[in-house]
Scaffold this motif. Structure first.
Motif, short mmCIF file in Angstrom:
data_model
loop_
_atom_site.label_atom_id
_atom_site.label_comp_id
_atom_site.label_asym_id
_atom_site.label_seq_id
_atom_site.Cartn_x
_atom_site.Cartn_y
_atom_site.Cartn_z
N GLU A 134 0.83 -1.20 0.00
CA GLU A 134 0.00 0.00 0.00
C GLU A 134 0.87 1.26 0.00
O GLU A 134 0.54 2.25 -0.65
CB GLU A 134 -0.92 0.01 1.22
CG GLU A 134 -1.83 1.22 1.27
CD GLU A 134 -2.83 1.18 2.41
OE1 GLU A 134 -3.66 2.11 2.50
OE2 GLU A 134 -2.78 0.23 3.22
N SER A 155 -1.19 -12.24 -5.94
CA SER A 155 -0.47 -11.01 -5.60
C SER A 155 -0.27 -10.22 -6.89
O SER A 155 -0.79 -10.59 -7.95
CB SER A 155 0.87 -11.33 -4.94
OG SER A 155 1.49 -10.16 -4.44
N ASP A 159 2.77 -5.76 -4.86
CA ASP A 159 2.49 -6.34 -3.55
C ASP A 159 3.49 -7.41 -3.17
O ASP A 159 3.82 -7.58 -1.99
CB ASP A 159 1.07 -6.92 -3.54
CG ASP A 159 0.00 -5.84 -3.41
OD1 ASP A 159 0.35 -4.70 -3.02
OD2 ASP A 159 -1.16 -6.12 -3.72
N TYR A 221 -9.07 -11.39 -6.10
CA TYR A 221 -7.95 -10.70 -5.45
C TYR A 221 -7.82 -9.27 -5.96
O TYR A 221 -7.69 -8.32 -5.16
CB TYR A 221 -6.64 -11.45 -5.68
CG TYR A 221 -5.45 -10.69 -5.14
CD1 TYR A 221 -5.14 -10.73 -3.79
CD2 TYR A 221 -4.66 -9.89 -5.98
CE1 TYR A 221 -4.08 -10.00 -3.28
CE2 TYR A 221 -3.60 -9.16 -5.47
CZ TYR A 221 -3.31 -9.22 -4.13
OH TYR A 221 -2.26 -8.49 -3.63
N ARG A 225 -8.26 -6.03 -3.64
CA ARG A 225 -7.07 -5.23 -3.37
C ARG A 225 -7.21 -3.82 -3.92
O ARG A 225 -6.86 -2.84 -3.25
CB ARG A 225 -5.84 -5.91 -3.98
CG ARG A 225 -4.51 -5.22 -3.68
CD ARG A 225 -4.27 -5.11 -2.19
NE ARG A 225 -2.90 -4.69 -1.90
CZ ARG A 225 -2.49 -4.25 -0.72
NH1 ARG A 225 -3.35 -4.17 0.29
NH2 ARG A 225 -1.22 -3.90 -0.53
N GLU A 228 -9.44 -1.83 -1.70
CA GLU A 228 -8.72 -1.39 -0.50
C GLU A 228 -7.87 -0.16 -0.77
O GLU A 228 -7.77 0.74 0.07
CB GLU A 228 -7.80 -2.50 0.01
CG GLU A 228 -8.51 -3.70 0.61
CD GLU A 228 -7.54 -4.80 0.98
OE1 GLU A 228 -7.99 -5.79 1.59
OE2 GLU A 228 -6.34 -4.70 0.65
#
Length: 249
Positions: A134, A155, A159, A221, A225, A228
């Motif tokens: 992040e 991933s 990440d 995913y 992600r 987020e």
């Protein structure tokens, strides 16, 4: 001094690696850039076999076999042990208010909560995690290609780089002597296994019942992600089992 140099070197490597692979115009029209899909699918197949042998069909056995208090204690300790790493990342992101709240949360949970309880949430200081992936996103580095990591699962290049750097950014690992410093990572693994057991029906429906578990996991995913991180999520679409790319198997 050596430890500090290791952290600085890891940060520099992260910056270089995270920016080394960026989709060009037209290369990811559906929002998913997966140039190494053949390799990723083979790793996904390996991960799926490991899950099938070790975790599948256990249902909620692990979760039901542990008292609720034990599960909460494991989750609480894992969260408390990981909070300093979150604080470091939020400072690097210049999210000073969030870092301050997490500092207060850590202080409460390590004293009043005895590291395993969560009185901070009752005071309004709810769990707020972050990681170096992040941090890289906040710094403006692109996510790069989608990758699947052995045992760790879905991933991205950004990440995956963040995971490596996060091995060195928890202050606890430099303050607490061995073997106590490994209790936090062990609790984190245990917490993930408990969560896998609690959500076994959902996980296994994706891994073993979907037409293309790789594509489904990839989509889930990336959607989660990017949500987020406040980035654009790929569109969900129906998977045609007759059009699956099975090359490389």
């Amino acid at each position: 001094m050596t430890a500090r140099r290791g952290v600085l070197a890891s940060l520099m490597v992260a910056i270089v690696l995270a920016g080394c692979s960026t989709p060009g115009p037209g290369e990811a029209p559906d929002g998913i850039w997966d140039p190494q899909e053949g390799t990723n699918r083979r790793i996904h197949d390996f991960n799926r076999r490991v899950d099938e042998r070790l975790l599948k069909d256990n249902g909620t056995g692990l979760s039901d076999g542990l008292p609720q208090g034990t599960k909460l204690a494991v989750a609480g300790f894992a969260d408390t042990a990981g909070t300093p790493q979150t604080i470091v990342n939020q400072l690097l992101q210049l999210r000073l208010w969030r870092a301050t709240k997490n500092t207060l949360r850590f202080a409460l949970n390590t004293t009043v909560g005895l590291t395993v309880m969560d009185p901070a949430s009752e005071w309004g200081l709810v769990e707020d995690t972050s990681d170096f992936g992040e941090t890289l996103a906040v710094w403006g580095l692109p996510e790069g290609a989608y990758v699947e990591l052995p045992l760790l699962g879905p991933s991205t290049e950004r990440d995956a780089t963040g995971r490596v750097v996060d091995l060195f950014t928890n202050p606890i690992s430099y303050i607490v002597p061995a073997p106590e410093r490994y209790l936090g990572p062990a609790a984190n693994i245990a917490d993930k296994l408990i969560s896998r057991s609690e959500y076994s029906d959902t996980v296994e429906s994706v891994l073993y019942d979907s037409a293309d578990s790789y594509a489904q996991m990839r989509l889930i995913y990336l959607q989660n992600r990017r949500f987020e991180l406040g980035e654009t999520a790929p569109e969900a679409e129906e998977i045609d089992p007759m059009a699956l790319d099975t090359s490389g198997f």
